[in-house]
Design an enzyme around this catalytic site. Structure first.
Site, PDB file in Angstrom:
ATOM      1  N   ASN A 262       0.366   2.761  15.866  1.00  0.00           N
ATOM      2  CA  ASN A 262       1.902   3.889  15.560  1.00  0.00           C
ATOM      3  C   ASN A 262       3.199   1.937  15.714  1.00  0.00           C
ATOM      4  O   ASN A 262       3.451   1.617  17.116  1.00  0.00           O
ATOM      5  CB  ASN A 262       1.811   4.728  16.059  1.00  0.00           C
ATOM      6  CG  ASN A 262       1.475   6.027  16.386  1.00  0.00           C
ATOM      7  OD1 ASN A 262       0.305   5.834  16.306  1.00  0.00           O
ATOM      8  ND2 ASN A 262       1.675   7.044  15.475  1.00  0.00           N
TER       9      ASN A 262
ATOM     10  N   TYR B 228      -5.668   8.873   1.959  1.00  0.00           N
ATOM     11  CA  TYR B 228      -4.954   7.539   2.997  1.00  0.00           C
ATOM     12  C   TYR B 228      -6.111   6.418   4.269  1.00  0.00           C
ATOM     13  O   TYR B 228      -6.442   5.860   3.420  1.00  0.00           O
ATOM     14  CB  TYR B 228      -3.580   7.601   3.470  1.00  0.00           C
ATOM     15  CG  TYR B 228      -3.023   6.321   4.017  1.00  0.00           C
ATOM     16  CD1 TYR B 228      -2.832   5.358   3.552  1.00  0.00           C
ATOM     17  CD2 TYR B 228      -3.318   6.774   5.674  1.00  0.00           C
ATOM     18  CE1 TYR B 228      -2.006   3.934   4.629  1.00  0.00           C
ATOM     19  CE2 TYR B 228      -2.674   5.090   6.295  1.00  0.00           C
ATOM     20  CZ  TYR B 228      -2.304   4.626   5.791  1.00  0.00           C
ATOM     21  OH  TYR B 228      -2.133   2.975   6.326  1.00  0.00           O
TER      22      TYR B 228
ATOM     23  N   GLY C 208      -4.775  17.621  10.124  1.00  0.00           N
ATOM     24  CA  GLY C 208      -4.977  16.000   9.663  1.00  0.00           C
ATOM     25  C   GLY C 208      -3.986  15.454  11.403  1.00  0.00           C
ATOM     26  O   GLY C 208      -4.415  14.192  10.787  1.00  0.00           O
TER      27      GLY C 208
ATOM     28  N   ALA D  63       0.559  -1.623  -0.032  1.00  0.00           N
ATOM     29  CA  ALA D  63      -0.040   0.340  -0.161  1.00  0.00           C
ATOM     30  C   ALA D  63       0.786   1.455  -0.331  1.00  0.00           C
ATOM     31  O   ALA D  63       1.895   1.290   0.605  1.00  0.00           O
ATOM     32  CB  ALA D  63      -0.814  -0.166   1.281  1.00  0.00           C
TER      33      ALA D  63
HETATM   34  N1  UDP Z   1       5.849  13.622  14.507  1.00  0.00           N
HETATM   35  C1  UDP Z   1       6.350  14.774  15.130  1.00  0.00           C
HETATM   36  N2  UDP Z   1       7.642  15.454  13.837  1.00  0.00           N
HETATM   37  C2  UDP Z   1       7.779  14.542  13.106  1.00  0.00           C
HETATM   38  C3  UDP Z   1       7.019  13.223  12.501  1.00  0.00           C
HETATM   39  C4  UDP Z   1       6.049  12.997  13.685  1.00  0.00           C
HETATM   40  O1  UDP Z   1       6.137  15.666  15.368  1.00  0.00           O
HETATM   41  O2  UDP Z   1       8.529  14.721  12.469  1.00  0.00           O
HETATM   42  C5  UDP Z   1       4.612  13.565  15.065  1.00  0.00           C
HETATM   43  C6  UDP Z   1       3.206  13.390  14.602  1.00  0.00           C
HETATM   44  O3  UDP Z   1       2.549  14.710  14.976  1.00  0.00           O
HETATM   45  C7  UDP Z   1       2.260  12.977  15.652  1.00  0.00           C
HETATM   46  C8  UDP Z   1       3.669  11.200  16.240  1.00  0.00           C
HETATM   47  O4  UDP Z   1       4.625  12.381  16.040  1.00  0.00           O
HETATM   48  O5  UDP Z   1       1.564  12.977  16.277  1.00  0.00           O
HETATM   49  C9  UDP Z   1       3.918  10.060  15.390  1.00  0.00           C
HETATM   50  O6  UDP Z   1       3.981  10.293  14.170  1.00  0.00           O
HETATM   51  P1  UDP Z   1       4.167   9.649  12.718  1.00  0.00           P
HETATM   52  O7  UDP Z   1       4.081   9.903  11.634  1.00  0.00           O
HETATM   53  O8  UDP Z   1       5.386   8.569  13.405  1.00  0.00           O
HETATM   54  O9  UDP Z   1       3.324   8.105  12.732  1.00  0.00           O
HETATM   55  P2  UDP Z   1       1.307   8.589  12.608  1.00  0.00           P
HETATM   56  O10 UDP Z   1       0.984   9.116  13.995  1.00  0.00           O
HETATM   57  O11 UDP Z   1       1.314   9.500  12.321  1.00  0.00           O
HETATM   58  O12 UDP Z   1       1.224   7.702  11.774  1.00  0.00           O
END
Ligand code: UDP
Length: 324
Positions: free
Chosen positions: A169, A140, A283, A74
């Protein structure tokens, strides 16, 4: 069992192949290697191909007899899905449809499907159980929910039996250091923090510090990749006695804020991690925590590595010596 792992060269798929092979199952991987890694293909046989190639899929199912299929293939980047929605619907819905059509034609009934917490959207209550309403915030999330609907309808028509697993996560790496998380570009918090500590990427931006959480940063439920893979194995067994469509949420039921993750990373690896504060990412709900009571009771799932420190330690081992 003879298991087809679609998307087996990716992060979760490759860990799944190692687990399946280690438990004595026969593995065939089907992957187009667009985002997957050839170096991660160390378990089972590999067939390179695309889900959009009906003839290649037909040949695959003609050459091999499968007892079950696990569909990981995916497109997974939320932000990209907003910019390129057609690609996301084509890959995640269209690709899955092609796979299901081929399975039906060849009489292969059992499927475990990678789904996501993104199908729920902004939580109306926490922790999120399987009864929570579905309101995705991105193409997505919509694409995964649509694919779930297709599975539900196909199961109701008697064409197949499917389990959808909604990951919260996914993080961490193979404890033996043979596999890890290598997205390009990397967007996930834990690998980014480890790469920043190694000086491989610029300081990590913390996306928002004004959320309605204890310290103002987003709270997420991190689950070890190996625990996630164990749930797929259990789902394969579950399908033998439970035909139709089922869905399970997978997380540890415990949330960590971005600041808490940062602190545990710094403590676990014994290094400072460069970060900067930044604005919110579009989002992102404030808090996403799973209730996995159903997976525990119905699948018999029991996470073995629930501690964030363990998740980070295994990821750190791989990041210091990545195989690819
Ligand atoms: N996050 C962040 N900085 C980054 C990437 C992620 O602060 O560069 C935060 C994001 O806002 C979320 C958490 O870390 O609250 C986990 O994000 P990730 O993209 O790892 O997974 P997701 O929750 O989007 O599936």
């Amino acid at each position: 069992m003879r298991v087809l792992v679609v998307g087996g060269a990716g992060y979760i798929g490759s860990h799944m192949c190692k687990l399946l092979a280690g438990r004595g199952h026969e593995v065939v991987v089907f992957d187009n290697l667009v985002t997957g890694h050839r170096e991660a293909l160390r378990w089972g046989r590999f067939v390179e191909g695309s889900l959009h190639d009906a003839a290649a899929l037909d040949a695959l199912f003609t050459q091999h007899r499968f007892d079950a299929v696990i569909q990981f293939a995916a497109s997974i980047a939320v932000g990209e899905s907003v910019r390129e929605p057609l690609d996301y619907y084509r890959n995640n819905v269209g690709g899955t449809l092609e796979l299901l059509t081929t399975m039906k034609r060849h009489g292969v009934r059992r499927l475990v499907f990678s789904s996501t917490a993104a199908i729920f959207g902004t939580p109306q209550y926490s922790p999120i159980d399987e009864n929570h309403p579905h309101a995705p915030l991105s193409p997505y999330g919509h694409s995964k929910l649509m694919a779930e609907q297709v599975l539900r309808d196909a199961a109701a028509a008697g064409h197949l039996d499917a389990v959808a697993l909604r990951y919260f996560n996914a993080a961490g790496a193979d404890p033996e250091g043979e596999l890890g998380e290598a997205h390009d570009p990397e967007t996930h918090l834990i690998p980014l923090l480890l790469k920043a500590a190694l000086g491989q990427v610029p300081p990590v931006t913390v996306f928002g510090s004004d959320y309605d959480t204890e310290d103002g940063t987003c709270v997420r439920d991190y689950i070890h990749i190996c625990d996630l893979c164990e749930a797929h194995l259990l789902a394969l067994s579950y399908l033998q006695d439970n035909p139709g469509f089922s869905a399970f949420n997978l997380g540890n039921g415990k949330g960590y804020s971005v600041k808490q993750v940062l602190a545990v990373v710094a403590q676990t690896i014994g290094r400072a991690v460069p970060t900067v504060m930044g604005p919110r990412r579009a989002g992102d709900p404030a808090r996403l925590i799973a209730s996995s009571e159903l997976a525990r009771s119905k699948l018999g799932w029991q996470p073995k590595m629930p501690e964030l420190e363990t998740i980070i330690r295994t990821a750190w081992r791989w990041h210091q010596a990545p195989g690819f």
